[in-house]
Design a protein around this motif. Structure first.
Motif, PDB file in Angstrom:
ATOM      1  N   SER A 194       0.628  -0.962   0.216  1.00  0.00           N
ATOM      2  CA  SER A 194      -0.082   0.050  -0.010  1.00  0.00           C
ATOM      3  C   SER A 194       0.888   1.327  -0.012  1.00  0.00           C
ATOM      4  N   LEU A 195       0.592   2.038  -1.017  1.00  0.00           N
ATOM      5  CA  LEU A 195       1.409   3.142  -0.824  1.00  0.00           C
ATOM      6  C   LEU A 195       0.453   4.615  -0.341  1.00  0.00           C
ATOM      7  N   ARG A 196      -0.893   4.367  -0.295  1.00  0.00           N
ATOM      8  CA  ARG A 196      -1.794   5.481   0.418  1.00  0.00           C
ATOM      9  C   ARG A 196      -2.608   4.478   1.054  1.00  0.00           C
ATOM     10  N   PRO A 197      -2.652   4.363   2.347  1.00  0.00           N
ATOM     11  CA  PRO A 197      -1.744   4.816   3.437  1.00  0.00           C
ATOM     12  C   PRO A 197      -0.425   4.171   3.339  1.00  0.00           C
ATOM     13  N   PHE A 198       0.733   5.071   3.528  1.00  0.00           N
ATOM     14  CA  PHE A 198       1.932   4.473   3.340  1.00  0.00           C
ATOM     15  C   PHE A 198       2.469   3.741   4.621  1.00  0.00           C
ATOM     16  N   VAL A 214      11.222   7.250 -14.076  1.00  0.00           N
ATOM     17  CA  VAL A 214      12.546   8.108 -14.265  1.00  0.00           C
ATOM     18  C   VAL A 214      12.642   8.773 -12.810  1.00  0.00           C
ATOM     19  N   VAL A 215      11.694   9.239 -12.082  1.00  0.00           N
ATOM     20  CA  VAL A 215      11.711  10.263 -11.138  1.00  0.00           C
ATOM     21  C   VAL A 215      12.019   9.619  -9.865  1.00  0.00           C
ATOM     22  N   GLY A 216      11.899   8.287  -9.381  1.00  0.00           N
ATOM     23  CA  GLY A 216      12.052   7.627  -8.411  1.00  0.00           C
ATOM     24  C   GLY A 216      11.263   8.102  -7.059  1.00  0.00           C
ATOM     25  N   TRP A 217      10.099   8.229  -7.364  1.00  0.00           N
ATOM     26  CA  TRP A 217       9.145   8.710  -6.307  1.00  0.00           C
ATOM     27  C   TRP A 217       8.907   7.832  -5.261  1.00  0.00           C
ATOM     28  N   LEU A 218       9.233   6.434  -5.340  1.00  0.00           N
ATOM     29  CA  LEU A 218       9.090   5.585  -4.083  1.00  0.00           C
ATOM     30  C   LEU A 218      10.559   6.037  -3.297  1.00  0.00           C
ATOM     31  N   ILE A 222      10.587   6.898   0.628  1.00  0.00           N
ATOM     32  CA  ILE A 222      11.386   6.274   1.705  1.00  0.00           C
ATOM     33  C   ILE A 222      12.317   7.062   2.508  1.00  0.00           C
ATOM     34  N   LYS A 223      13.355   8.089   1.489  1.00  0.00           N
ATOM     35  CA  LYS A 223      13.958   8.877   2.123  1.00  0.00           C
ATOM     36  C   LYS A 223      13.437   9.854   3.111  1.00  0.00           C
ATOM     37  N   ALA A 224      12.044  10.236   3.039  1.00  0.00           N
ATOM     38  CA  ALA A 224      11.550  11.211   3.931  1.00  0.00           C
ATOM     39  C   ALA A 224      11.060  10.394   5.081  1.00  0.00           C
ATOM     40  N   ASN A 243      18.770   8.440   9.015  1.00  0.00           N
ATOM     41  CA  ASN A 243      20.113   8.254   8.159  1.00  0.00           C
ATOM     42  C   ASN A 243      19.657   7.948   6.735  1.00  0.00           C
ATOM     43  N   ASN A 244      19.190   8.835   6.070  1.00  0.00           N
ATOM     44  CA  ASN A 244      18.401   8.353   4.761  1.00  0.00           C
ATOM     45  C   ASN A 244      19.566   8.442   3.747  1.00  0.00           C
ATOM     46  N   GLU A 245      20.888   8.555   4.036  1.00  0.00           N
ATOM     47  CA  GLU A 245      21.940   8.271   2.949  1.00  0.00           C
ATOM     48  C   GLU A 245      21.914   7.288   2.536  1.00  0.00           C
ATOM     49  N   ARG A 246      21.351   6.136   3.432  1.00  0.00           N
ATOM     50  CA  ARG A 246      21.367   4.699   3.191  1.00  0.00           C
ATOM     51  C   ARG A 246      20.786   4.486   2.039  1.00  0.00           C
ATOM     52  N   VAL A 247      19.888   5.310   1.553  1.00  0.00           N
ATOM     53  CA  VAL A 247      18.622   4.831   0.487  1.00  0.00           C
ATOM     54  C   VAL A 247      19.524   5.179  -0.977  1.00  0.00           C
ATOM     55  N   TYR A 248      19.464   4.365  -1.715  1.00  0.00           N
ATOM     56  CA  TYR A 248      20.038   4.415  -3.077  1.00  0.00           C
ATOM     57  C   TYR A 248      18.623   4.131  -4.017  1.00  0.00           C
TER      58      TYR A 248
END
Length: 417
Positions: A336-340, A362-366, A370-372, A376-381
């Motif tokens: 589920s993306l909403r609710p996340f 191309v935009v990487g919305w997911l 997740i970064k939000a 320590n969201n620098e872990r997210v590639y």
């Protein structure tokens, strides 16, 4: 072979006014959804995703479906038309355009009907204005979005960019990985979106062609069962009453008389729609086995986190990484993306050093989502990405992970040379 589907968590809440055990005009029995989802024996069938949509709608006690052709959802819309000819739903017709379809769906839902439609890509974009209107009007319409490219140059191939546009419409947004997800979530989607404390529309998304036009084994309940009919009087907004929000809000002169009243009315109503999406969480968890995510091997330092068919490609990449390179990777599937699933994702990724998010856009919305929410969201590639309908071979995910780890690997183009 027969099989039951197991679940955890709360049971699906049901209206006290439904007439369980009675039969419809086709002889199907109105069945308690808890029995249909969790207890009923299931039989495997080998079907395309479009055929799966037909099988789900056949058991949905649907009142009306409005259709307009656009690849790759046209086949599903046509198959629903066959169900209408066979007497499995109350009404069916073709709209004048995708925008018209969504307005006609709204009219039917305002009148108290259970409504389902399908769309894709440019059709989703043309219809977009209607989706926040559905949510603001508390209409529990379900639209199956069979994702395809939306940008120029034109592509009819899978691309999930349109999901990005749907995320803030006020709708529930789920993303099916498989045909089994698609079948179960169509049926369950009506039950969640129609709950009195929810009562907002659902965008049930799947990746076009990868799901709609490929065949898979899907476990089906007996076609002699069907969902209880929709009870519009459980709605938090009185059915077609012009004297209560949101209908009165949309046409009454008070909006023009006082900016202050207008601002307060709209602010409070938009907050209520977001609250309704949040309240759907408990019902969605009950339907989806107790969690909005699925996980494998969370003790590993590298995790692939994704949704839709990118999850399937991730599964194969995990196998290749371990077999060919001895690198062990875990998996988080977001349903589920909403609710996340904020808390579930934070907990699942707490010990990961690398969070890899492959996406069919191309935009990487997911990855942004997740970064939000993770520390320590620098872990997210964010990546790998493919767009415009390109496929994402599992080897590409393998290459990206090894490159991210600083390990030299043969590129996909060099394989076999």
């Amino acid at each position: 072979m027969n099989k039951k589907v197991e679940t955890q968590g709360k049971r699906i809440l049901l209206s006290e006014t439904v007439e369980l055990g009675h039969k419809n005009q086709k002889g199907q029995v109105f069945t308690d959804p808890n029995e249909m989802f969790f207890d009923a024996e299931r039989t495997p069938a080998f079907l395309t995703g479009s055929e799966v949509i037909r099988e789900a709608i056949k058991r949905s006690s649907l009142d009306i479906s409005v259709a307009y052709p656009i690849t790759p959802q046209s086949e599903a819309a046509a198959l629903i038309g066959e169900l209408y000819a066979e007497g499995y739903l109350g009404d069916y017709f073709r709209g004048e355009s995708e925008f018209a379809v969504m307005g006609e769906c709204a009219g039917a839902a305002f009148g108290g009907a259970r409504v389902f439609t399908t769309t894709a890509g440019p059709g989703t974009m043309r219809a977009m204005e209607n989706f926040p209107m559905w949510a603001g009007s508390r209409l529990p319409i379900q639209v199956c979005v069979t994702c395809r490219g939306i940008n120029s140059p034109l592509s009819i191939q899978p691309d999930t960019l349109e999901i990005y546009y749907l995320l803030e419409t006020g709708m529930l947004v789920w993303h099916a990985e498989t045909a089994q997800d698609l079948y179960d979530w169509i049926l369950g989607g009506f039950l969640v979106s129609e709950q009195p404390d929810v009562h907002v529309p659902l965008a049930l998304c799947c990746d076009g062609f990868f799901v709609t036009h490929t065949k898979d084994t899907v476990l089906l309940q007996s076609e002699e069962m069907c969902l209880p009919k929709y009870d519009p009087y459980r709605s938090p907004v009185t059915c077609m009453d012009m004297e209560v929000p949101p209908v009165r809000m949309m046409r009454d002169p008070f909006v023009m008389k006082s900016n202050y009243i207008s601002y307060m009315t709209h602010a409070s109503w938009q907050l209520e729609i977001h609250a309704a999406v949040e309240r759907s969480r408990k019902h969605t968890k009950a339907l989806m086995g107790g969690s909005l995510i699925e996980t494998e091997n969370l003790d590993r330092e590298i995790l692939i986190v994704s949704s839709g068919t990118a999850v399937s490609q991730g599964r194969e990449a995990i196998r290749l990484l371990e077999e060919e390179h001895g690198i062990k990777v875990g998996l988080v599937k977001i349903k589920s993306l909403r609710p996340f699933p904020h808390e579930e994702v934070r907990e699942a990724t707490a010990n990961a050093k690398h969070i890899i998010v492959p996406e069919f856009n191309v935009v990487g919305w997911l990855a942004r989502e997740i970064k939000a929410i993770v520390p320590n969201n620098e872990r997210v590639y964010a990546g790998p990405h493919v767009a415009g309908g390109m496929t994402m071979p599992s080897e590409v995910i393998v290459e990206e992970i090894m490159k991210h780890l600083g390990i030299k690997a043969n590129t996909l183009s060099s394989r076999g040379s």
